[in-house]
Design a protein around this motif. Structure first.
Motif, PDB file in Angstrom:
ATOM      1  N   PRO A  74      25.323 -27.699  -1.584  1.00 43.24           N
ATOM      2  CA  PRO A  74      24.618 -27.852  -2.873  1.00 43.24           C
ATOM      3  C   PRO A  74      23.123 -27.561  -2.770  1.00 43.24           C
ATOM      4  CG  PRO A  74      26.045 -29.737  -2.399  1.00 43.24           C
ATOM      5  CD  PRO A  74      25.965 -28.928  -1.150  1.00 43.24           C
ATOM      6  N   ALA A  75      22.562 -27.623  -1.575  1.00 44.06           N
ATOM      7  CA  ALA A  75      21.137 -27.324  -1.431  1.00 44.06           C
ATOM      8  C   ALA A  75      20.816 -25.879  -1.773  1.00 44.06           C
ATOM      9  CB  ALA A  75      20.681 -27.638  -0.001  1.00 44.06           C
ATOM     10  N   CYS A  76      21.823 -25.014  -1.753  1.00 46.54           N
ATOM     11  CA  CYS A  76      21.623 -23.598  -2.080  1.00 46.54           C
ATOM     12  C   CYS A  76      21.835 -23.303  -3.558  1.00 46.54           C
ATOM     13  CB  CYS A  76      22.563 -22.728  -1.248  1.00 46.54           C
ATOM     14  SG  CYS A  76      22.359 -22.920   0.541  1.00 46.54           S
ATOM     15  N   TYR A  77      22.126 -24.333  -4.339  1.00 47.08           N
ATOM     16  CA  TYR A  77      22.392 -24.119  -5.758  1.00 47.08           C
ATOM     17  C   TYR A  77      21.068 -24.148  -6.524  1.00 47.08           C
ATOM     18  CZ  TYR A  77      27.287 -25.086  -4.598  1.00 47.08           C
ATOM     19  OH  TYR A  77      28.553 -25.057  -4.055  1.00 47.08           O
ATOM     20  N   ASP A  78      20.339 -23.064  -6.465  1.00 51.26           N
ATOM     21  CA  ASP A  78      19.039 -22.965  -7.135  1.00 51.26           C
ATOM     22  C   ASP A  78      19.197 -22.320  -8.499  1.00 51.26           C
ATOM     23  OD1 ASP A  78      17.768 -24.043  -4.890  1.00 51.26           O
ATOM     24  OD2 ASP A  78      17.576 -22.059  -3.956  1.00 51.26           O
ATOM     25  N   ILE A  79      18.507 -22.877  -9.493  1.00 54.16           N
ATOM     26  CA  ILE A  79      18.536 -22.320 -10.843  1.00 54.16           C
ATOM     27  C   ILE A  79      17.439 -21.267 -10.976  1.00 54.16           C
ATOM     28  CG2 ILE A  79      18.219 -22.849 -13.287  1.00 54.16           C
ATOM     29  CD1 ILE A  79      19.430 -25.550 -12.819  1.00 54.16           C
ATOM     30  N   LEU A  80      17.810 -20.129 -11.525  1.00 52.67           N
ATOM     31  CA  LEU A  80      16.859 -19.045 -11.712  1.00 52.67           C
ATOM     32  C   LEU A  80      15.847 -19.398 -12.798  1.00 52.67           C
ATOM     33  CD1 LEU A  80      19.285 -15.970 -11.676  1.00 52.67           C
ATOM     34  CD2 LEU A  80      17.881 -16.820  -9.785  1.00 52.67           C
ATOM     35  N   GLU A  81      14.667 -18.817 -12.685  1.00 49.47           N
ATOM     36  CA  GLU A  81      13.647 -18.977 -13.708  1.00 49.47           C
ATOM     37  C   GLU A  81      13.720 -17.801 -14.656  1.00 49.47           C
ATOM     38  OE1 GLU A  81      11.615 -21.365 -14.435  1.00 49.47           O
ATOM     39  OE2 GLU A  81      12.046 -22.676 -12.740  1.00 49.47           O
ATOM     40  N   ASP A 112       6.310 -16.387 -14.529  1.00 46.24           N
ATOM     41  CA  ASP A 112       4.869 -16.346 -14.804  1.00 46.24           C
ATOM     42  C   ASP A 112       4.517 -16.911 -16.172  1.00 46.24           C
ATOM     43  OD1 ASP A 112       4.548 -15.099 -12.360  1.00 46.24           O
ATOM     44  OD2 ASP A 112       4.673 -13.084 -13.207  1.00 46.24           O
ATOM     45  N   ALA A 113       5.489 -17.474 -16.872  1.00 47.97           N
ATOM     46  CA  ALA A 113       5.247 -17.899 -18.252  1.00 47.97           C
ATOM     47  C   ALA A 113       4.248 -19.051 -18.347  1.00 47.97           C
ATOM     48  CB  ALA A 113       6.558 -18.305 -18.908  1.00 47.97           C
ATOM     49  N   LYS A 114       4.200 -19.911 -17.344  1.00 50.22           N
ATOM     50  CA  LYS A 114       3.356 -21.109 -17.417  1.00 50.22           C
ATOM     51  C   LYS A 114       2.070 -20.982 -16.616  1.00 50.22           C
ATOM     52  CE  LYS A 114       7.171 -24.255 -18.460  1.00 50.22           C
ATOM     53  NZ  LYS A 114       7.834 -25.541 -18.126  1.00 50.22           N
ATOM     54  N   ILE A 116      24.158 -21.359 -16.031  1.00 50.61           N
ATOM     55  CA  ILE A 116      22.754 -21.159 -16.407  1.00 50.61           C
ATOM     56  C   ILE A 116      22.218 -19.860 -15.813  1.00 50.61           C
ATOM     57  CG2 ILE A 116      20.425 -22.092 -16.159  1.00 50.61           C
ATOM     58  CD1 ILE A 116      21.675 -24.897 -16.224  1.00 50.61           C
ATOM     59  N   ASN A 117      22.486 -19.625 -14.542  1.00 50.77           N
ATOM     60  CA  ASN A 117      22.013 -18.392 -13.911  1.00 50.77           C
ATOM     61  C   ASN A 117      22.680 -17.159 -14.516  1.00 50.77           C
ATOM     62  OD1 ASN A 117      20.410 -19.938 -12.261  1.00 50.77           O
ATOM     63  ND2 ASN A 117      21.731 -19.777 -10.475  1.00 50.77           N
ATOM     64  N   ALA A 118      23.926 -17.312 -14.943  1.00 48.46           N
ATOM     65  CA  ALA A 118      24.617 -16.185 -15.569  1.00 48.46           C
ATOM     66  C   ALA A 118      23.915 -15.763 -16.855  1.00 48.46           C
ATOM     67  CB  ALA A 118      26.073 -16.556 -15.842  1.00 48.46           C
ATOM     68  N   GLU A 119      23.553 -16.730 -17.679  1.00 57.17           N
ATOM     69  CA  GLU A 119      22.870 -16.373 -18.933  1.00 57.17           C
ATOM     70  C   GLU A 119      21.516 -15.731 -18.661  1.00 57.17           C
ATOM     71  OE1 GLU A 119      21.018 -18.712 -22.780  1.00 57.17           O
ATOM     72  OE2 GLU A 119      23.083 -19.128 -22.163  1.00 57.17           O
ATOM     73  N   ILE A 120      20.775 -16.259 -17.710  1.00 51.85           N
ATOM     74  CA  ILE A 120      19.462 -15.683 -17.392  1.00 51.85           C
ATOM     75  C   ILE A 120      19.618 -14.260 -16.867  1.00 51.85           C
ATOM     76  CG2 ILE A 120      17.462 -15.916 -15.875  1.00 51.85           C
ATOM     77  CD1 ILE A 120      17.804 -18.944 -16.070  1.00 51.85           C
ATOM     78  N   SER A 121      20.645 -14.012 -16.062  1.00 50.45           N
ATOM     79  CA  SER A 121      20.872 -12.657 -15.546  1.00 50.45           C
ATOM     80  C   SER A 121      21.350 -11.718 -16.645  1.00 50.45           C
ATOM     81  CB  SER A 121      21.893 -12.696 -14.400  1.00 50.45           C
ATOM     82  OG  SER A 121      21.385 -13.403 -13.291  1.00 50.45           O
ATOM     83  N   PHE A 141       3.159 -17.989 -27.208  1.00 59.83           N
ATOM     84  CA  PHE A 141       3.618 -16.627 -26.904  1.00 59.83           C
ATOM     85  C   PHE A 141       4.070 -16.517 -25.451  1.00 59.83           C
ATOM     86  CE2 PHE A 141       2.628 -12.509 -25.005  1.00 59.83           C
ATOM     87  CZ  PHE A 141       3.457 -11.691 -25.752  1.00 59.83           C
ATOM     88  N   ASP A 142       3.280 -17.021 -24.524  1.00 59.48           N
ATOM     89  CA  ASP A 142       3.631 -16.888 -23.112  1.00 59.48           C
ATOM     90  C   ASP A 142       4.957 -17.557 -22.783  1.00 59.48           C
ATOM     91  OD1 ASP A 142       1.372 -15.446 -22.663  1.00 59.48           O
ATOM     92  OD2 ASP A 142       0.247 -17.030 -21.634  1.00 59.48           O
ATOM     93  N   GLU A 143       5.251 -18.656 -23.450  1.00 57.15           N
ATOM     94  CA  GLU A 143       6.437 -19.437 -23.095  1.00 57.15           C
ATOM     95  C   GLU A 143       7.560 -19.286 -24.115  1.00 57.15           C
ATOM     96  OE1 GLU A 143       5.259 -23.468 -22.423  1.00 57.15           O
ATOM     97  OE2 GLU A 143       3.646 -22.919 -21.008  1.00 57.15           O
ATOM     98  N   HIS A 144       7.538 -18.204 -24.903  1.00 54.95           N
ATOM     99  CA  HIS A 144       8.581 -18.058 -25.922  1.00 54.95           C
ATOM    100  C   HIS A 144       9.954 -17.798 -25.301  1.00 54.95           C
ATOM    101  CE1 HIS A 144       7.842 -13.694 -25.302  1.00 54.95           C
ATOM    102  NE2 HIS A 144       9.084 -13.550 -25.728  1.00 54.95           N
ATOM    103  N   ARG A 145      10.000 -17.344 -24.041  1.00 54.61           N
ATOM    104  CA  ARG A 145      11.299 -17.132 -23.388  1.00 54.61           C
ATOM    105  C   ARG A 145      11.755 -18.342 -22.582  1.00 54.61           C
ATOM    106  NH1 ARG A 145      12.342 -11.892 -20.222  1.00 54.61           N
ATOM    107  NH2 ARG A 145      10.788 -12.743 -18.807  1.00 54.61           N
ATOM    108  N   VAL A 146      10.897 -19.335 -22.468  1.00 50.12           N
ATOM    109  CA  VAL A 146      11.239 -20.524 -21.677  1.00 50.12           C
ATOM    110  C   VAL A 146      11.975 -21.513 -22.568  1.00 50.12           C
ATOM    111  CG1 VAL A 146      10.340 -22.430 -20.306  1.00 50.12           C
ATOM    112  CG2 VAL A 146       9.244 -20.177 -20.183  1.00 50.12           C
ATOM    113  N   SER A 147      13.154 -21.894 -22.162  1.00 52.24           N
ATOM    114  CA  SER A 147      13.944 -22.846 -22.931  1.00 52.24           C
ATOM    115  C   SER A 147      14.722 -23.741 -21.987  1.00 52.24           C
ATOM    116  CB  SER A 147      14.907 -22.105 -23.865  1.00 52.24           C
ATOM    117  OG  SER A 147      15.759 -23.011 -24.536  1.00 52.24           O
ATOM    118  N   SER A 148      14.827 -24.989 -22.370  1.00 52.97           N
ATOM    119  CA  SER A 148      15.619 -25.949 -21.590  1.00 52.97           C
ATOM    120  C   SER A 148      16.973 -26.209 -22.234  1.00 52.97           C
ATOM    121  CB  SER A 148      14.853 -27.277 -21.454  1.00 52.97           C
ATOM    122  OG  SER A 148      14.600 -27.830 -22.738  1.00 52.97           O
ATOM    123  N   ASN A 149      17.300 -25.439 -23.276  1.00 50.64           N
ATOM    124  CA  ASN A 149      18.555 -25.619 -23.998  1.00 50.64           C
ATOM    125  C   ASN A 149      19.479 -24.430 -23.753  1.00 50.64           C
ATOM    126  OD1 ASN A 149      17.465 -27.979 -25.171  1.00 50.64           O
ATOM    127  ND2 ASN A 149      16.556 -26.787 -26.819  1.00 50.64           N
TER     128      ASN A 149
END
Length: 558
Positions: free
Chosen positions: A127-134, A138-140, A423-428, A234-242
């Motif tokens: 599980p330590a390798c289960y990293d979520i993609l950003e 650079d948005a923040k 989550i990573n699938a949607e980001i990709s 504007f910078d964070e318009h692509r950042v979402s936690s949902n």
């Protein structure tokens, strides 16, 4: 002579019969004629050899005809059935690629081996390798390095690059200058040592150091006090936690979209799987992220599955919990939600494989397929869950990596893997050609709106009498609040662009008619549309974005 004539009379009269097979005459003696031959003892010496020879020839002809006919009916299995219809541990694979291709599978079919839970040790279950993609790493940067420091922002319109928004911050402690240049395609970030400049560099000099294609000779300083709020939005318009994902139930023998979407009953096995992913809540009065579902009038079902994972809020569109419509084979009440998701999870009850393109949708780009497997020796054992992934060919691979073999016996570990993978699938998927084009168009519209807003607000701060009518900053700020996803940002961008054109007095085409809107304060109609953004449908001239917008119109901003 008389004896020979008598023997000839004993022979049966030859009947001319044509044996036809597939419309072609092949023999003049039928099987019925052979069986009708007399069994007289006095005829045997004269016709035995000839009759046996004819019977043998007849059956040879029949055998050849039957063999030829079978060969004609024998057909080649079309791909992928001939080369890819494999049996794995006595079961079919979870996923089969479509006949025309266009999808990749993980693991590939040619690498699949026995998937029995106890056949081999598992590798890749850390599980330590289960990293979520950003989504945007650079948005923040602006919020982190500029928000709490004194800095300046400059704007300009380049002849080739379009609107430019430049932010400059002097870090005296480190003797360096930090710069962000926002363009239509991307944002560039750089840090320069003060020793590189003999004097304090100008905005044009800093911009050209980040991008050599900048051709403007002058930037306009932004003096609006709330500019940082608009820039952060504007910078964070692509950042979402949902996030929202579809869940489909595929039973034995179900190959088509209509069959899969028509399932209404949830078995105990399926309910146990849903409990691994999240908890079932009542939609009536639900206050969390609703993912476009109705929480007031029950129009999208009574309950749903939700969860929180590493600071992300996830709503699952479970097909069996969405409304079922009798007489509607397409089940549009279900398709309008699941078909507008980007990633879906398919749970299989049975051995029927899932075809990658069986669900027709412009948005669905990736599927995670899960099937419960048990040991061959002990069918009553708990077993595990087998996982397979498929996505469109322009979706880049994403982690975490499937274990070898892709079997999970620990439900908590399965939950961590699936949620991270979803989550990573949607980001990709956003990097796929269709979404990347829409994202570029969205960013361009938002940047143009930001540049117009900052210019108009700055002129108002300086007392420009021609800047009395200004766009509302609340509209742009709302892009990052309660983000409903990529498509919602696209719709907001179109509205912002349309509103900016109205403010600047630019004529706008509606249905082929050019209309002019005076630069005055808001009317009552404008106030109503501001309160209810969805009441105004933006005009999208591009046919592709219009088609996608029509499919997504069922989404509610959350």
């Amino acid at each position: 002579m008389d004896e020979e004539k008598r023997n000839i009379k004993l022979l049966p009269r030859k009947t001319s019969v044509t044996l036809e097979t597939c419309g072609r005459p092949e023999s003049d003696l039928s099987t019925r004629d052979v069986l009708a031959l007399p069994a007289a003892n006095d005829a045997k010496p004269l016709c035995s050899t000839s009759s046996n020879q004819r019977v043998t020839e007849l059956f040879e002809i029949i055998e050849k005809l039957q063999g030829s006919r079978i060969d004609e009916q024998r057909c080649e299995f079309p791909p992928p059935l001939k080369s890819q219809l494999l049996k794995i541990g006595g079961e079919l694979p979870l996923i089969l690629p479509p006949k025309l291709g266009g999808y990749w599978l993980d693991p590939p079919l040619d690498k699949l081996v026995d998937m029995s839970p106890c056949t081999s040790p598992q590798h890749g279950l850390d599980p330590a390798c289960y990293d979520i993609l950003e989504r945007d790493s650079d948005a923040k940067i602006y919020r982190e390095f500029f928000g709490s420091r004194y800095h300046h922002t400059f704007i300009a319109v380049d002849a080739s690059l379009g609107p430019l928004v430049l932010s400059v911050c002097l870090e005296e402690d480190n003797q360096r200058i930090r710069v962000i240049l926002r363009m239509k395609e991307c944002s560039l970030h750089g840090v320069f040592s003060l020793s590189l400049f003999p004097n304090v560099p100008s905005a044009v000099e800093l911009a050209t150091r980040l991008c050599e294609n900048v051709t403007v000779t002058r930037f306009e300083a932004v003096s609006y006090l709330k500019a940082p709020e608009l820039i952060i939005a504007f910078d964070e318009h692509r950042v979402s936690s949902n996030f929202k994902f579809g869940i489909l139930l595929q039973k034995e023998g179900q190959f088509t979209e209509e069959d899969i979407l028509s399932n209404t009953e949830e078995t105990q096995e399926f309910q146990e799987f849903l409990s691994i992913l999240g908890e079932t809540v009542q939609l009536q009065g639900f206050t969390g992220f609703r993912g476009g579902l109705d929480v007031s009038h029950g129009q999208t079902g009574d309950d749903a599955v939700v969860t929180s994972f590493q600071g992300r809020h996830i709503m699952f569109h479970v097909a069996t919990k969405l409304p079922f419509t009798e007489g509607d084979p397409q089940q549009l009440q279900r398709k309008r939600h699941i078909g507008n998701d980007i990633v879906a999870l398919v749970y299989q009850e049975g051995k029927t494989p899932f075809i990658s393109d069986v669900i027709s949708s412009h948005f669905l780009h990736c599927f995670l397929v899960v099937r419960k497997v048990r040991g061959e020796q002990d069918q009553k054992a708990a077993g595990g869950y087998q996982v397979c992934v498929t996505a469109r060919e322009d979706v880049p691979p994403f982690g975490p990596v499937l274990p070898d073999p892709p079997i999970f016996t620990d439900s908590s570990l399965l939950r961590q893997f699936l949620l991270t993978k979803l989550i990573n699938a949607e980001i990709s998927c956003y990097k796929a050609e269709r979404f990347s084009r829409l994202e570029l168009r969205t960013r361009s519209s938002l940047l143009e709106g930001l540049q117009n807003e900052l210019s108009a607000r700055s002129q108002c701060m300086l007392g420009d009498p021609f800047s009395t009518a200004l766009p509302s900053c609340e509209r742009l700020r709302g892009m990052s609040e309660g983000s409903g996803g990529f498509i919602e940002n696209f719709k907001r961008a179109i509205r912002v662009r349309s509103h900016s054109f109205d403010t600047l007095g630019v004529p706008k085409k509606i249905g082929g008619i050019v209309t002019h809107r005076p630069k005055t304060a808001y009317s009552e109609k404008d106030d109503e549309s501001e309160k209810n953004p969805d009441s105004t449908i933006p005009v999208v001239e591009n046919s592709e974005s219009a088609d996608l917008g029509n499919q997504q119109c069922s989404h509610e901003e959350t």
